[in-house]
Write an enzyme that holds these catalytic residues in place. Structure first.
Site, PDB file in Angstrom:
ATOM      1  N   ASN A 164     -10.613  -2.752  -6.142  1.00  0.00           N
ATOM      2  CA  ASN A 164      -9.819  -1.885  -7.028  1.00  0.00           C
ATOM      3  C   ASN A 164     -10.462  -1.675  -8.402  1.00  0.00           C
ATOM      4  OD1 ASN A 164      -6.559  -3.018  -5.789  1.00  0.00           O
ATOM      5  ND2 ASN A 164      -7.780  -1.238  -5.185  1.00  0.00           N
ATOM      6  N   TRP A 202       2.846   7.932  -2.547  1.00  0.00           N
ATOM      7  CA  TRP A 202       4.275   8.076  -2.869  1.00  0.00           C
ATOM      8  C   TRP A 202       4.423   8.950  -4.119  1.00  0.00           C
ATOM      9  CZ3 TRP A 202       7.573   6.911  -6.918  1.00  0.00           C
ATOM     10  CH2 TRP A 202       8.936   6.818  -6.630  1.00  0.00           C
ATOM     11  N   ARG A 206      -0.689   8.772 -10.061  1.00  0.00           N
ATOM     12  CA  ARG A 206      -0.681   7.538  -9.275  1.00  0.00           C
ATOM     13  C   ARG A 206       0.024   6.377 -10.001  1.00  0.00           C
ATOM     14  NH1 ARG A 206      -4.041   7.154  -5.247  1.00  0.00           N
ATOM     15  NH2 ARG A 206      -4.294   4.947  -5.698  1.00  0.00           N
ATOM     16  N   ASP A 259       0.834  -1.206   0.000  1.00  0.00           N
ATOM     17  CA  ASP A 259       0.000   0.000   0.000  1.00  0.00           C
ATOM     18  C   ASP A 259       0.869   1.257   0.000  1.00  0.00           C
ATOM     19  OD1 ASP A 259      -2.313   1.462   0.003  1.00  0.00           O
ATOM     20  OD2 ASP A 259      -2.701   1.265   2.155  1.00  0.00           O
ATOM     21  N   ARG A 269       1.687  -4.936   6.262  1.00  0.00           N
ATOM     22  CA  ARG A 269       1.007  -3.897   5.487  1.00  0.00           C
ATOM     23  C   ARG A 269       1.860  -2.638   5.535  1.00  0.00           C
ATOM     24  NH1 ARG A 269      -5.121  -2.342   4.473  1.00  0.00           N
ATOM     25  NH2 ARG A 269      -4.719  -0.620   3.059  1.00  0.00           N
TER      26      ARG A 269
END
Ligand code: FPP
Length: 248
Positions: A69, A26, A34, A21, A189
């Site tokens: 998703n 980031w 993204r 994740d 995670r």
């Protein structure tokens, strides 16, 4: 002493599961879209797989695309599917070199045809490898998986192949997509979120959970070592009391 040196090779988790994740955050932190985050997440996949195989971990399951998703913007889904196929194609020779077999769990038939076919080919091409299994959770969610298992068991009951009295935990495990692997001993995670997000809900009944603030594209071998050292410092009681355990 480095984290790698602190690892007790005799007490490795056989199966490590990871929720990768933080790719989006980031990328956004660097003013990029993204997709850039997902692209950079591939290096973390590479490093983690290599480190896990080098250590002697037998199964590594990565949550690459969840059922939920599919609700992301189309451009991101398309980019992820393209990246997946490209990475699988590019990495198959390395997987073979490192004797890693690829497998996948999830509603694979819901993947675009091209992605599905290339995935199946890579699974076939690496099937002879026995050092480690790299298992990708794709179009996966635990509730989907459990529902599928229930449907299958009901069908077997209806056809007279299974007596409802004989439905037990073992039978349910045999109908899950992880039927050929042990439950994960460690779940990691990244990105500082403290959720399970519909991942391996049945299989993690006794799994140790490890959360790190590191965003997935920054995750490196050292981060995996750190998680394993943390795991090895824990006392796994499985319902017993401390005095009943063989202490190391
Ligand atoms: C979660 O970050 C990450 C994903 C949904 C996809 C993971 C995919 C990869 C690392 C690319 C390639 C993978 C393989 C196995 C070849 P997020 O987008 O939810 O990040 P955010 O929480 O910061 O928005």
């Amino acid at each position: 002493m480095s984290f790698e040196e602190k690892i007790d090779k005799a007490r490795l988790p056989r199966h490590v599961a990871i929720i990768m994740d933080g790719n989006g955050r980031w990328a956004l932190k660097q003013g990029k879209n993204r997709t850039f985050g997902h692209q950079n997440g591939v290096e973390a996949v590479r490093q983690t797989s290599e480190a896990a195989a080098e250590l002697g971990i037998k199964y590594l399951t990565l949550y690459a695309f969840s059922t939920e998703n599919w609700n992301r913007p189309k451009y991101e889904i398309d980019a992820l599917m393209k990246l997946l196929v490209k990475t699988i194609d590019q990495e198959t020779p390395t997987l073979n070199k490192n004797k890693i077999s690829l497998s996948a769990i999830g509603n694979l038939k819901s993947l675009p045809e091209e992605s599905y076919n290339r995935l199946m080919k890579a699974i076939e091409d690496t099937s002879g490898n026995d050092r480690m299994t790299l298992n990708l959770a794709l179009s996966y969610s635990a509730r989907w998986e459990i529902t599928e298992a229930m449907k299958q068991i009901s069908k077997e009951v209806k056809e007279g192949k299974t007596d409802p009295e004989n439905i037990d935990q073992d039978l349910i495990c045999k109908h899950l997509s992880t039927r050929n692997m042990p439950d994960p001993e460690l779940l990691i995670r990244t990105s500082g979120e403290y959720r399970i997000s519909n991942y391996l809900l049945w299989q993690i009944a006794y799994t140790e959970l490890y959360f790190t603030k590191v965003l997935w594209p920054d995750f490196r071998k050292e981060d995996l070592y750190k998680a394993i050292v943390d795991y090895q410092c824990r006392e796994r009681r499985f319902g017993k009391i401390s005095e009943q355990l063989n202490k190391c």
